[in-house]
Scaffold this active site. Sequence first.
Site, PDB file in Angstrom:
ATOM      1  N   SER A 184       0.791  -1.381   0.058  1.00 27.11           N
ATOM      2  CA  SER A 184      -0.005   0.062  -0.044  1.00 27.11           C
ATOM      3  C   SER A 184       0.967   1.172  -0.065  1.00 27.11           C
ATOM      4  CB  SER A 184      -0.874  -0.091   1.132  1.00 27.11           C
ATOM      5  OG  SER A 184      -1.662  -1.039   1.208  1.00 27.11           O
TER       6      SER A 184
HETATM    7  N1  SAM Z   1      -0.236  -4.982   4.118  1.00 23.29           N
HETATM    8  C1  SAM Z   1       0.423  -5.129   3.003  1.00 23.29           C
HETATM    9  C2  SAM Z   1       1.712  -4.551   2.926  1.00 23.29           C
HETATM   10  O1  SAM Z   1       2.191  -4.053   3.857  1.00 23.29           O
HETATM   11  O2  SAM Z   1       2.671  -4.920   2.107  1.00 23.29           O
HETATM   12  C3  SAM Z   1      -0.201  -4.737   1.546  1.00 23.29           C
HETATM   13  C4  SAM Z   1      -1.461  -5.805   1.597  1.00 23.29           C
HETATM   14  S1  SAM Z   1      -2.108  -5.766  -0.056  1.00 23.29           S
HETATM   15  C5  SAM Z   1      -2.837  -4.457  -0.383  1.00 23.29           C
HETATM   16  C6  SAM Z   1      -3.287  -6.945   0.504  1.00 23.29           C
HETATM   17  C7  SAM Z   1      -3.006  -8.117   0.571  1.00 23.29           C
HETATM   18  O3  SAM Z   1      -4.345  -9.278   0.993  1.00 23.29           O
HETATM   19  C8  SAM Z   1      -2.516  -9.048  -0.646  1.00 23.29           C
HETATM   20  O4  SAM Z   1      -1.151  -9.760  -0.321  1.00 23.29           O
HETATM   21  C9  SAM Z   1      -3.317 -10.169  -0.861  1.00 23.29           C
HETATM   22  O5  SAM Z   1      -2.916 -11.624  -1.328  1.00 23.29           O
HETATM   23  C10 SAM Z   1      -3.961 -10.447   0.539  1.00 23.29           C
HETATM   24  N2  SAM Z   1      -5.274 -11.158   0.732  1.00 23.29           N
HETATM   25  C11 SAM Z   1      -6.430 -11.270   0.136  1.00 23.29           C
HETATM   26  N3  SAM Z   1      -7.236 -11.704   0.408  1.00 23.29           N
HETATM   27  C12 SAM Z   1      -6.893 -12.695   1.564  1.00 23.29           C
HETATM   28  C13 SAM Z   1      -7.251 -13.416   2.638  1.00 23.29           C
HETATM   29  N4  SAM Z   1      -8.728 -13.888   2.574  1.00 23.29           N
HETATM   30  N5  SAM Z   1      -6.488 -13.857   3.580  1.00 23.29           N
HETATM   31  C14 SAM Z   1      -5.249 -13.279   3.711  1.00 23.29           C
HETATM   32  N6  SAM Z   1      -4.694 -12.519   2.786  1.00 23.29           N
HETATM   33  C15 SAM Z   1      -5.535 -12.174   1.716  1.00 23.29           C
END
Ligand code: SAM
Length: 213
Positions: A59
Site C-alpha cells: 500500500s
Molecule cells: N499490508 C500489505 C503490505 O504492507 O505490503 C499490503 C497488503 S495488499 C494491499 C493486500 C493483501 O491481502 C495481498 O497480499 C493479498 O494476497 C492479501 N489477501 C487477500 N485476500 C486474503 C485473505 N482472504 N487472507 C489473507 N490475505 C489475503
Amino acid sequence: MELDTAHRRMIESLKRLGVKQEVLRAMDKVPRHYFVPENRKHEAYVDHPLPIGDGQTISAPHMVAIMCDLLDIEPGNRILEVGAGSGYHAAVMAELVGEEGKIYTIERFEGLAATARENLRRAGYTNVEIFVGDGSLGLPEAAPFDRINVTCAAPDIPPPLLDQLKVGGKMVIPIGRYVQDLHLIEKRADGISRKIKGGVVFVPLIGEYGFKE
Ligand code: SAM
C-alpha cells in the site's frame, strides 16, 4: 536521490497531511526499501502503491499512515492483520506496539508470506508472526485482538473478525468491490459503531467471507 533523503521527504510530506507523531516516528524507523522488490527500490519512498508479485501490492505510505492513525494503536496491543503482503504495514504496527505487543498477520499467498517473513527478519522485527491462510476467518487460536487491520477490500465485515475483536477494540476495513470506502469499526458492549472514512482502492479480500476468485 539517496534513499535516506527520499525517506526523510516522505515523512515530511506525511507530517503536512497531519499524521500523528507516533505514527510518523514508527514510519521513520521502518526501512520501506527492505519491503519492495529490488527493481523498485528507487521508488520505495514515493507515495504510491508498488507491485510485490502475485498481482498484489504494498500500500501507499499515506494509506498505511491513515490506517495506523485511525486504529489508535497503543503500546502492548495485540493486533491481527489480514493481508500481510510485503510485511511493511506489519513492521510499522510492530514499532507502534513495542516489545510488549504482537502482530499476527495472515497472507493467502505462500510465496508472499515467505518474502514478508524474510523482509521482517532482515529489518530486525521479532514481534510479528505470519500465517498462511484465509484471513477472512481470522485467527481464532490467537484471539481476541485489541485491533484488526484489514488491508484488502471485503464485501462487508467478516463475522469471525468481529467475534475476534475485543470489546473496546477497533478495526479498519476497506469495504466494496469497485467503489470502496474505508470503515472504522469500534466494538462496544452494546454493539458496534461504524464510521466511513473516505474512498480507497484496495485489492479484494478473497475467501470464505470475501469475494470469490
Ligand atoms: N499490508 C500489505 C503490505 O504492507 O505490503 C499490503 C497488503 S495488499 C494491499 C493486500 C493483501 O491481502 C495481498 O497480499 C493479498 O494476497 C492479501 N489477501 C487477500 N485476500 C486474503 C485473505 N482472504 N487472507 C489473507 N490475505 C489475503
